[in-house]
Design an enzyme around this catalytic site. Sequence first.
Site, PDB file in Angstrom:
ATOM      1  N   TYR A  76      44.963  48.172  40.752  1.00 33.72           N
ATOM      2  CA  TYR A  76      45.000  47.117  41.792  1.00 33.72           C
ATOM      3  C   TYR A  76      46.454  46.670  41.988  1.00 33.72           C
ATOM      4  O   TYR A  76      46.963  46.654  43.110  1.00 33.72           O
ATOM      5  CB  TYR A  76      44.128  45.931  41.389  1.00 33.72           C
ATOM      6  CG  TYR A  76      44.444  44.675  42.167  1.00 33.72           C
ATOM      7  CD1 TYR A  76      45.211  43.658  41.601  1.00 33.72           C
ATOM      8  CD2 TYR A  76      44.012  44.516  43.478  1.00 33.72           C
ATOM      9  CE1 TYR A  76      45.525  42.520  42.319  1.00 33.72           C
ATOM     10  CE2 TYR A  76      44.322  43.382  44.202  1.00 33.72           C
ATOM     11  CZ  TYR A  76      45.082  42.387  43.613  1.00 33.72           C
ATOM     12  OH  TYR A  76      45.405  41.254  44.329  1.00 33.72           O
TER      13      TYR A  76
ATOM     14  N   LYS B 182      49.203  47.056  45.312  1.00 39.45           N
ATOM     15  CA  LYS B 182      49.976  45.970  45.937  1.00 39.45           C
ATOM     16  C   LYS B 182      51.458  46.341  45.958  1.00 39.45           C
ATOM     17  O   LYS B 182      52.157  46.143  46.956  1.00 39.45           O
ATOM     18  CB  LYS B 182      49.755  44.643  45.197  1.00 39.45           C
ATOM     19  CG  LYS B 182      48.380  44.034  45.413  1.00 39.45           C
ATOM     20  CD  LYS B 182      48.120  43.705  46.888  1.00 39.45           C
ATOM     21  CE  LYS B 182      46.731  43.145  47.114  1.00 39.45           C
ATOM     22  NZ  LYS B 182      46.418  42.956  48.540  1.00 39.45           N
TER      23      LYS B 182
ATOM     24  N   ASN C  57      32.782  43.276  50.558  1.00 40.93           N
ATOM     25  CA  ASN C  57      32.850  42.269  49.492  1.00 40.93           C
ATOM     26  C   ASN C  57      32.792  40.867  50.089  1.00 40.93           C
ATOM     27  O   ASN C  57      33.478  39.949  49.634  1.00 40.93           O
ATOM     28  CB  ASN C  57      34.146  42.461  48.666  1.00 40.93           C
ATOM     29  CG  ASN C  57      34.116  41.621  47.397  1.00 40.93           C
ATOM     30  OD1 ASN C  57      33.044  41.253  46.911  1.00 40.93           O
ATOM     31  ND2 ASN C  57      35.287  41.275  46.894  1.00 40.93           N
TER      32      ASN C  57
ATOM     33  N   ASP D 105      45.287  41.692  31.059  1.00 46.52           N
ATOM     34  CA  ASP D 105      45.727  40.321  31.346  1.00 46.52           C
ATOM     35  C   ASP D 105      47.183  40.139  30.936  1.00 46.52           C
ATOM     36  O   ASP D 105      47.588  40.597  29.863  1.00 46.52           O
ATOM     37  CB  ASP D 105      44.895  39.314  30.550  1.00 46.52           C
ATOM     38  CG  ASP D 105      43.682  38.858  31.345  1.00 46.52           C
ATOM     39  OD1 ASP D 105      42.727  38.345  30.734  1.00 46.52           O
ATOM     40  OD2 ASP D 105      43.680  39.041  32.583  1.00 46.52           O
TER      41      ASP D 105
ATOM     42  N   SER E 298      50.515  39.866  46.059  1.00 49.37           N
ATOM     43  CA  SER E 298      50.039  39.133  44.880  1.00 49.37           C
ATOM     44  C   SER E 298      51.125  39.033  43.827  1.00 49.37           C
ATOM     45  O   SER E 298      51.970  39.917  43.700  1.00 49.37           O
ATOM     46  CB  SER E 298      48.829  39.870  44.295  1.00 49.37           C
ATOM     47  OG  SER E 298      48.544  39.397  43.003  1.00 49.37           O
TER      48      SER E 298
HETATM   49  C1  WQD Z   1      42.730  33.967  35.332  1.00 48.32           C
HETATM   50  C2  WQD Z   1      42.779  33.633  33.838  1.00 48.32           C
HETATM   51  C3  WQD Z   1      41.824  35.323  32.419  1.00 48.32           C
HETATM   52  C4  WQD Z   1      37.710  34.881  33.806  1.00 48.32           C
HETATM   53  C5  WQD Z   1      43.684  38.378  39.412  1.00 48.32           C
HETATM   54  C6  WQD Z   1      44.594  39.274  40.219  1.00 48.32           C
HETATM   55  C7  WQD Z   1      45.265  38.472  41.302  1.00 48.32           C
HETATM   56  C8  WQD Z   1      44.196  37.851  42.129  1.00 48.32           C
HETATM   57  C9  WQD Z   1      43.357  36.911  41.248  1.00 48.32           C
HETATM   58  C10 WQD Z   1      43.090  38.844  43.967  1.00 48.32           C
HETATM   59  C11 WQD Z   1      43.139  34.835  32.985  1.00 48.32           C
HETATM   60  C12 WQD Z   1      41.023  34.029  32.336  1.00 48.32           C
HETATM   61  C13 WQD Z   1      39.067  34.725  33.670  1.00 48.32           C
HETATM   62  C14 WQD Z   1      36.840  34.546  32.717  1.00 48.32           C
HETATM   63  C15 WQD Z   1      38.744  33.894  31.435  1.00 48.32           C
HETATM   64  N1  WQD Z   1      43.391  38.864  42.722  1.00 48.32           N
HETATM   65  N2  WQD Z   1      39.569  34.241  32.491  1.00 48.32           N
HETATM   66  N3  WQD Z   1      37.403  34.060  31.567  1.00 48.32           N
HETATM   67  O1  WQD Z   1      43.542  38.008  36.461  1.00 48.32           O
HETATM   68  O2  WQD Z   1      45.090  36.007  36.815  1.00 48.32           O
HETATM   69  O3  WQD Z   1      44.479  37.432  38.757  1.00 48.32           O
HETATM   70  O4  WQD Z   1      42.751  37.724  40.232  1.00 48.32           O
HETATM   71  O5  WQD Z   1      43.435  38.083  44.811  1.00 48.32           O
HETATM   72  O6  WQD Z   1      46.053  39.315  42.091  1.00 48.32           O
HETATM   73  O7  WQD Z   1      45.598  39.789  39.382  1.00 48.32           O
HETATM   74  O8  WQD Z   1      42.779  35.957  37.752  1.00 48.32           O
HETATM   75  O9  WQD Z   1      40.836  34.457  37.641  1.00 48.32           O
HETATM   76  O10 WQD Z   1      40.600  36.819  36.718  1.00 48.32           O
HETATM   77  O11 WQD Z   1      41.954  35.151  35.464  1.00 48.32           O
HETATM   78  O12 WQD Z   1      39.229  33.461  30.380  1.00 48.32           O
HETATM   79  O13 WQD Z   1      35.585  34.679  32.793  1.00 48.32           O
HETATM   80  O14 WQD Z   1      41.459  33.246  33.421  1.00 48.32           O
HETATM   81  O15 WQD Z   1      41.979  35.890  31.124  1.00 48.32           O
HETATM   82  O16 WQD Z   1      43.941  34.386  31.917  1.00 48.32           O
HETATM   83  P1  WQD Z   1      44.004  36.885  37.312  1.00 48.32           P
HETATM   84  P2  WQD Z   1      41.457  35.607  36.924  1.00 48.32           P
END
Ligand code: WQD
Length: 349
Positions: A153, A157, A38, A302, A128
């Site tokens: 996932y 962790k 990745n 989420d 995380s």
């Molecule tokens: C953030 C917010 C989405 C995309 C995850 C893992 C965490 C880490 C980071 C690895 C949320 C919203 C997102 C989009 C949106 N993983 N969103 N439209 O889910 O908080 O964390 O990724 O290191 O461990 O849990 O991160 O960036 O996916 O989402 O509205 O196209 O943005 O709903 O509220 P998340 P995210």
Amino acid sequence: MAKDKILITGGTGYIGSHTVVELFNAGYEPIIIDNLSNSNIGVLDGIKAITGHTVIYENIDCKDYNSLERFLEKHPEIVAIAHFAASKSVSESVENPLLYYRNNIVSLLNLLQLMPKFNIKNIVFSSSCTVYGQPDKLPVTEESPIKPATSPYGSTKQMCETILQDYAFANKDINVILLRYFNPIGAHPSGEIGELPNGVPNNLLPYITQTAAGIRKELSVFGNDYNTPDGSCIRDYINVVDLAKAHVVALNRVIEGNNKKNIEIFNLGTGSGLSVLEIVTAFEKATGVKLPYKIVGRRPGDIEKVWADTSYANKELGWKATETLEDTLRSAWNWQQKLVEKNLATTNG
Ligand code: WQD
């Protein structure tokens, strides 16, 4: 005097590569193993452009015990490991749980089994805030309850943290630090390294910058009916360079024997929460780029809101996130524009 060698598994990845840069800056010799599942080998050029160093790298999968052992035999000077190599997409883990359990658990077990054989006493683990699930009380401290994970996932962790806690309990000469990241965003200010997701980004910031670059038509905001001021989810967005610097502090701590227990846990966030819509507005203000978006339904898995109480890391590590949101968003946009220039903006569509 020979520099302390630090093994960075997953070191061509987003947080790993930024940590490699900060370790060089701190006078260490980081060496990378990564199976490029990745990430992109071009990251090594970015690291060289920033630091002047050609980092030792081998394409090794941490699930492959024998090749991992052979690599460690070649590098007996390793004093610590920063373990980043893992699969990290929440949505992908729901579709393909066995890939996540095998990759994230077996990789860690192999490393722990080999550490005593090569007299490696220190490991810093990439955990995380996902382990908290949806906290009842905010901000979350390191003592906040660990709730059932909302994805495979998140389960991996939590399982890795349990494995490390049991391993540290059984091996008092091993030093473990668990770093619970909140939401890493941004890129190195040079624009030489940054987040380079394969395919369509899962995470918010790369999706925003690809939308701003015209690669994606518009951002889908996953829900505005949450119990938050503007209805969109709240997260604690931390600059990736701030996060990388925290790894240097944690590695210094165990290598120099300044850790108070042989397993310690730290939240790494900014201490403040921002909603998705606030991030959109802040991005437009910081970059001057209008961001087309639409509100769509909630994304399964989420959580509604989470942000860190960072006082323990501030006090114990003497570390604090210092980059402003504006500079962080600008760095992400700068990186995206460089990718477009290098025609590297997206991989596999
Ligand atoms: C953030 C917010 C989405 C995309 C995850 C893992 C965490 C880490 C980071 C690895 C949320 C919203 C997102 C989009 C949106 N993983 N969103 N439209 O889910 O908080 O964390 O990724 O290191 O461990 O849990 O991160 O960036 O996916 O989402 O509205 O196209 O943005 O709903 O509220 P998340 P995210």
